[in-house]
Design a protein around this motif. Structure first.
Motif, PDB file in Angstrom:
ATOM      1  N   TYR B 122      -0.772   8.774  14.221  1.00 29.48           N
ATOM      2  CA  TYR B 122       0.074   7.839  13.478  1.00 29.48           C
ATOM      3  C   TYR B 122      -0.115   8.147  12.000  1.00 29.48           C
ATOM      4  O   TYR B 122      -1.209   7.991  11.470  1.00 29.48           O
ATOM      5  N   PHE B 123       0.944   8.592  11.331  1.00 32.61           N
ATOM      6  CA  PHE B 123       0.857   8.967   9.917  1.00 32.61           C
ATOM      7  C   PHE B 123       1.407   7.850   9.050  1.00 32.61           C
ATOM      8  O   PHE B 123       2.494   7.337   9.308  1.00 32.61           O
ATOM      9  N   ILE B 124       0.648   7.472   8.023  1.00 36.49           N
ATOM     10  CA  ILE B 124       1.194   6.562   7.001  1.00 36.49           C
ATOM     11  C   ILE B 124       0.791   7.085   5.632  1.00 36.49           C
ATOM     12  O   ILE B 124      -0.061   7.970   5.524  1.00 36.49           O
ATOM     13  N   ALA B 125       1.420   6.520   4.598  1.00 38.57           N
ATOM     14  CA  ALA B 125       1.097   6.936   3.226  1.00 38.57           C
ATOM     15  C   ALA B 125       1.103   5.722   2.312  1.00 38.57           C
ATOM     16  O   ALA B 125       2.015   4.893   2.379  1.00 38.57           O
ATOM     17  N   LEU B 126       0.090   5.634   1.458  1.00 35.80           N
ATOM     18  CA  LEU B 126       0.065   4.579   0.461  1.00 35.80           C
ATOM     19  C   LEU B 126       0.537   5.092  -0.898  1.00 35.80           C
ATOM     20  O   LEU B 126       0.669   4.319  -1.834  1.00 35.80           O
ATOM     21  N   TRP B 127       0.726   6.408  -1.027  1.00 34.42           N
ATOM     22  CA  TRP B 127       1.265   7.004  -2.233  1.00 34.42           C
ATOM     23  C   TRP B 127       2.705   7.429  -1.933  1.00 34.42           C
ATOM     24  O   TRP B 127       2.978   7.955  -0.853  1.00 34.42           O
ATOM     25  N   SER B 210      -7.670  11.155   0.442  1.00 39.38           N
ATOM     26  CA  SER B 210      -7.467  10.312  -0.730  1.00 39.38           C
ATOM     27  C   SER B 210      -7.719  11.028  -2.039  1.00 39.38           C
ATOM     28  O   SER B 210      -8.684  11.773  -2.179  1.00 39.38           O
ATOM     29  N   ALA B 211      -6.818  10.765  -3.007  1.00 47.12           N
ATOM     30  CA  ALA B 211      -6.948  11.382  -4.328  1.00 47.12           C
ATOM     31  C   ALA B 211      -7.282  10.386  -5.415  1.00 47.12           C
ATOM     32  O   ALA B 211      -7.485  10.776  -6.557  1.00 47.12           O
ATOM     33  N   GLY B 212      -7.320   9.108  -5.106  1.00 45.05           N
ATOM     34  CA  GLY B 212      -7.591   8.137  -6.157  1.00 45.05           C
ATOM     35  C   GLY B 212      -7.277   6.744  -5.674  1.00 45.05           C
ATOM     36  O   GLY B 212      -7.679   6.348  -4.580  1.00 45.05           O
ATOM     37  N   TYR B 213      -6.499   6.006  -6.489  1.00 40.93           N
ATOM     38  CA  TYR B 213      -6.139   4.646  -6.107  1.00 40.93           C
ATOM     39  C   TYR B 213      -4.670   4.599  -5.693  1.00 40.93           C
ATOM     40  O   TYR B 213      -3.834   5.152  -6.409  1.00 40.93           O
ATOM     41  N   PRO B 214      -4.320   3.947  -4.610  1.00 41.79           N
ATOM     42  CA  PRO B 214      -5.191   3.413  -3.558  1.00 41.79           C
ATOM     43  C   PRO B 214      -5.688   4.536  -2.660  1.00 41.79           C
ATOM     44  O   PRO B 214      -4.984   5.526  -2.457  1.00 41.79           O
ATOM     45  N   GLY B 215      -6.911   4.393  -2.163  1.00 40.68           N
ATOM     46  CA  GLY B 215      -7.492   5.479  -1.383  1.00 40.68           C
ATOM     47  C   GLY B 215      -8.624   4.995  -0.512  1.00 40.68           C
ATOM     48  O   GLY B 215      -8.622   3.854  -0.034  1.00 40.68           O
ATOM     49  N   THR B 216      -9.625   5.863  -0.348  1.00 41.99           N
ATOM     50  CA  THR B 216     -10.704   5.579   0.604  1.00 41.99           C
ATOM     51  C   THR B 216     -11.446   4.294   0.237  1.00 41.99           C
ATOM     52  O   THR B 216     -11.817   3.503   1.116  1.00 41.99           O
ATOM     53  N   LYS B 217     -11.662   4.059  -1.038  1.00 43.66           N
ATOM     54  CA  LYS B 217     -12.381   2.843  -1.451  1.00 43.66           C
ATOM     55  C   LYS B 217     -11.661   1.601  -0.924  1.00 43.66           C
ATOM     56  O   LYS B 217     -12.286   0.683  -0.389  1.00 43.66           O
TER      57      LYS B 217
END
Lengths: 308, 321, 232
Positions: B122-127, B210-217
């Motif tokens: 299942y692929f999603i993206a926050l960027w 993850s490259a930054g915000y939003p990301g792994t944190k």
């Protein structure tokens, strides 16, 4: 200055001649993109999937009259444009110049436009307009919208109204109107973050810091692990002592703060090392693009091996 | 190496000719004075050669440095390896072309590993641009090497949603509230592999690139920490992000790949397990990129050492005269 | 009135999300608030685009030096926007060929994809690739081992830079793997520094930042900090 301009003019001329020669006079050439034509919807239209030069050579060898795998002029021109954009950005390293300024202006415009288009089609259409006017959206842009998700939800009038109020910010008067959606955004962010940071970064990190100071591996005292845990517990306390500015850093607290600074310096040194690693990889991929995709000087993936 | 230098004499000539003005400056002014007043563009040029020449060398000869995976890369690999065919894996692509150099190889390796294990992806993206990254990786790996996988049954791209951590907050309890269609506009109800999926707690593993915000944190804070028994997360992060995520290891983040080195280690593990005798070079991108890394790292160290020698020499000269 | 209602909105929005964390009954409200936030975030993209238009139109109309570049910004922005919003050149979805607008706006081969693949992607990637050069320049100009702290920082950086490449492995390969001194092999030293010292430092920083965020969030939610609303 005149000498510098002359040198650059000569370098650019030689470069352009070299590119032209490589593209037109060598057997392999350079900077070409190929596509595979795939008929879609019973041949109503054609989709062009990416293909490689190797696939083209293979297809030509099998059937010289084939047209499935073909040269794509638009994508080849696009590739050269991308390469010149890359060089234009890199030219800033020598000196600010109009080529760089043009490339910078284009990236600002295109990225702003790109973000707006993505936000519109991926969020606003399915998550706002489709909730307020599902029939219209379904009959025009989202025929796949069916089932329970296709119902009208008038609660979404709230983000619509807040959104319009947010856009009011662009108008010269009525700045107070945009305070409502801003207040909503700020309040939501504050509410989300307060709990998340408290739970994940404060409580969880304190829990992670509580480590056994005497570690036993199969009944035997493990000196290394115990020492490591001791360093971790004492280290975290020392670093926190450094951040305690309401106490004077003297005596025991001062000593702990000093150790804390040393540990923080090691942390920052590690961050610097990793940052360097990160930045160089970004340069490496651009160099690979220029040497592999554009100039066809290297072929590590074997995309231009005949018959591949 | 000698054969390469002789065979590619034109490259050697270009590098040497480009540095001739610098050598002339040094011979005119002396080493110390020339370096103290060095124009930074010479450093840029040396950095360019330090990256470009190894890339060309590796591209021509195919040599790469050997890679020994670290324990953290192994832990990351083991998390996916422990899953069974049919298990659900959520892959969140939270990066853009600016960090593709480091994260692209990780994305390729993760998707390949998941495909080899026959996991449901299942692929999603926050960027916003994460969606393009998903499309490219799916095209490069699944459509190219796993054509038997069917969209909607074996993998689905749910697409991008704006809002950062608020997206995670919603999908952790109710994914259908936000994702009513996939990225292509097909209703969720018509996608077979979305049947019965109410939220991401039903995923067997979360993978975040993850490259930054939003990301792994944010994934750790909003997904893993509230549901530590239900959600398990591994991540691949950039060189800038990775050191900041170490405090989460291992309780909140059992596996982490840091920068291109982490990507190279993970690629080695995946190709050793599934690559066979002659692994496809497409899956060795990170390993190839370690070549210029080594030369550039040595260059940075040399530059810092030279700068400090110059600094202390200047101070001594000032003190004595 | 103009400031009271926003304060109430801030407080209600924030406290609903906090309550949703603890009270299962309010979880649905929390989800709704979060979804509205996500929609607003996309509308913020429109705000950003509109702001860009406003600034650059002003530059062009005032004929400030460099207004030609502003014209290029506007042109590329409007072109990308038009092509993307109108799905120019995008084939309809295979499932619904009768619906002209049903296609995927970013499908490979469409004009919008061209803008991404041959403009956005190379330009953005190259902008960030320049950082490698600036890091080298900064390494030469800024990093001086003036005191103990600086020596610690640079020493650690050297160990990490060597240890994360084959150079470090080769440098200390002569130390036997199983011996007591195996920890001094650069790659092992690197792992130890990252998993112990780097973790310690970042953990302490994380705890400090968490407390700061909690304090700022509480001040905002309780209306003590009103700076986000701007001047009266």
């Amino acid at each position: 200055m005149k000498r510098e301009t002359t040198i650059w003019a000569v370098i650019m001329l030689l470069g352009l001649l070299g590119l032209a020669g490589r593209a037109m006079l060598t057997s392999t050439g350079m900077g070409r993109e190929y596509v595979r034509a795939v008929p879609v919807a019973d041949g109503q239209w054609t989709r062009y999937d990416p293909a490689t030069y190797g696939e083209f050579l293979g297809a030509e060898a099998a059937d010289p009259a084939q047209s499935d795998v073909q040269l794509s002029w638009p994508r080849s021109v696009g590739l050269w444009v991308a390469a010149f954009f890359t060089l234009a950005i890199f030219s800033f390293l020598y000196r600010d110049n109009p080529f760089y300024r043009v490339a910078e202006a284009i990236v600002v415009g295109v990225s702003a436009g790109y973000w707006m288009v993505v936000g519109f089609w991926d969020v606003l259409v399915p998550n706002l307009f489709a909730k307020l006017a599902p029939g219209t959206i379904q009959s025009s842009v989202m025929p796949g919208l069916t089932g329970s998700d296709a119902g009208r939800n008038l609660w979404y009038l709230i983000p619509l109204v807040l959104g319009i109020m947010l856009l009011w910010r662009l108008l010269p008067t009525g700045a107070w109107i945009s305070r409502w959606p801003l207040a909503f955004i700020i309040g939501t962010t504050a509410g989300l973050r307060m709990i998340a940071f408290l739970h994940g970064d404060f409580l969880a990190q304190i829990r992670n810091s509580i480590l056994p100071l005497a570690v036993f591996e199969a009944g035997v005292f493990d000196v290394g692990a115990s020492l490591t845990n001791l360093i971790m517990v004492v280290g975290v306390l020392c670093c926190l002592a450094y951040f305690f500015f309401s106490f004077e850093h003297q005596g025991v607290v001062g000593g702990a703060a000093k150790v804390g600074i040393w540990i923080l310096m090691i942390t920052f040194g590690a961050s610097f090392g990793y940052t360097v690693m990160g930045r160089i990889a970004l340069l490496a991929i651009r160099m690979e693009f220029l040497l592999d995709d554009w100039l066809w000087l290297i072929d590590p993936i074997g995309r231009r091996v005949g018959g591949g | 190496m000698t054969a390469f230098l002789i065979g590619q004499w034109w490259l050697v000539m270009i590098v040497v000719i480009s540095l001739v003005p610098l050598f002339r400056k040094i011979s005119r002014e002396g080493l110390f004075d020339a370096l103290v007043s060095l124009d930074r563009r010479w450093i840029f040029l040396v950095m360019l050669w330090a990256v470009l020449v190894p890339i060309y060398y590796i591209g021509v000869t195919g040599d790469t440095f050997p890679e020994v995976p670290s324990a953290l890369a192994q832990a990351t690999f083991d998390e996916i390896e422990a899953l069974e065919p049919g298990d659900r894996i959520l892959l969140a692509f939270d990066y853009d072309p600016a960090s593709e150099g480091e994260l692209g190889p990780m994305a390729t390796a993760f998707v390949r590993h998941a495909a080899e294990k026959h996991l449901k992806m299942y692929f999603i993206a926050l960027w916003p641009v994460g969606l393009q990254m998903i499309d490219e990786t799916v095209s490069r790996v699944i459509e190219s090497d796993f054509p038997e996988l069917v969209y909607g049954e074996d993998y689905v791209s749910l697409g991008f949603k704006s809002g950062g951590e608020a997206v995670i907050k919603v999908i952790v309890t109710n994914i259908r509230e936000l994702y009513t269609t996939d990225s292509r506009g097909t209703s969720i109800g018509e996608i077979p592999m979305m049947e019965g999926i109410e939220n991401i707690q039903q995923m067997d593993l979360l993978v975040n690139i993850s490259a930054g915000y939003p990301g792994t944190k944010e994934w750790v804070q909003y997904a893993v920490t509230p549901y530590p028994d239900r959600i398990r997360l591994i991540a691949g992060a950039t060189g800038v992000q990775a050191p900041l995520l170490y405090p989460y290891i291992p309780n909140q983040l059992p596996g982490l790949l840091g920068a291109i080195k982490g990507a190279a280690e993970y690629e080695k593990l995946v190709t050793d397990a599934y690559g066979g005798e002659n692994p496809d070079p497409k899956y060795l991108e990170g390993l190839r990129r370690m070549g210029p890394q080594l030369v550039a790292h040595l260059l940075i160290i040399v530059l810092i050492l030279i700068a400090n020698v110059l600094f202390f020499t200047s101070r001594k000269r000032e003190a004595s005269g | 009135m103009k400031r009271t209602i926003p304060l109430l909105i801030t407080a209600v929005g924030g406290f609903v999300l906090i309550a949703a964390y603890f009270i299962p009954f309010t979880q649905g409200w929390g989800e709704s608030v979060a979804v509205w936030f996500d929609v607003l975030a996309s509308i913020a993209f429109i705000l950003g685009g509109g702001n860009l238009l406003k600034i650059h139109l002003k530059k062009v109309s005032d004929r400030v030096p460099g207004w030609g570049y502003s014209l290029i910004v506007l042109g590329s922005f409007l072109l990308t926007l038009g092509i993307g919003l109108l799905k120019v050149g995008v084939a309809p979805s295979e499932q619904y060929p009768a619906f002209r607008w049903s296609g995927y706006y970013s499908e490979i081969g469409a004009p919008f994809w061209f803008f991404y693949e041959y403009a956005f992607q190379p330009l953005t990637a190259t902008m960030f690739a320049m950082l490698a050069f600036y890091i080298a320049s900064a390494a030469f100009r800024a990093f001086r081992a003036k005191n103990l702290e600086a020596v610690l920082l640079l020493g650690t950086a050297f160990i990490i830079l060597l240890g994360r490449t084959f150079a470090g492995v080769a440098l200390t390969s002569w130390i036997p793997e199983g011996s007591v001194f195996a920890g001094l092999r650069v790659e092992n030293l690197t792992v130890y520094i990252m998993s112990v010292f780097n973790t310690i430092g970042n953990r302490a920083i994380m705890i400090g930042i968490a407390l700061g965020i909690v304090s700022v969030s509480l001040k905002i939610l309780l209306g003590v900090d009103r700076s986000y609303m701007g001047k009266e």
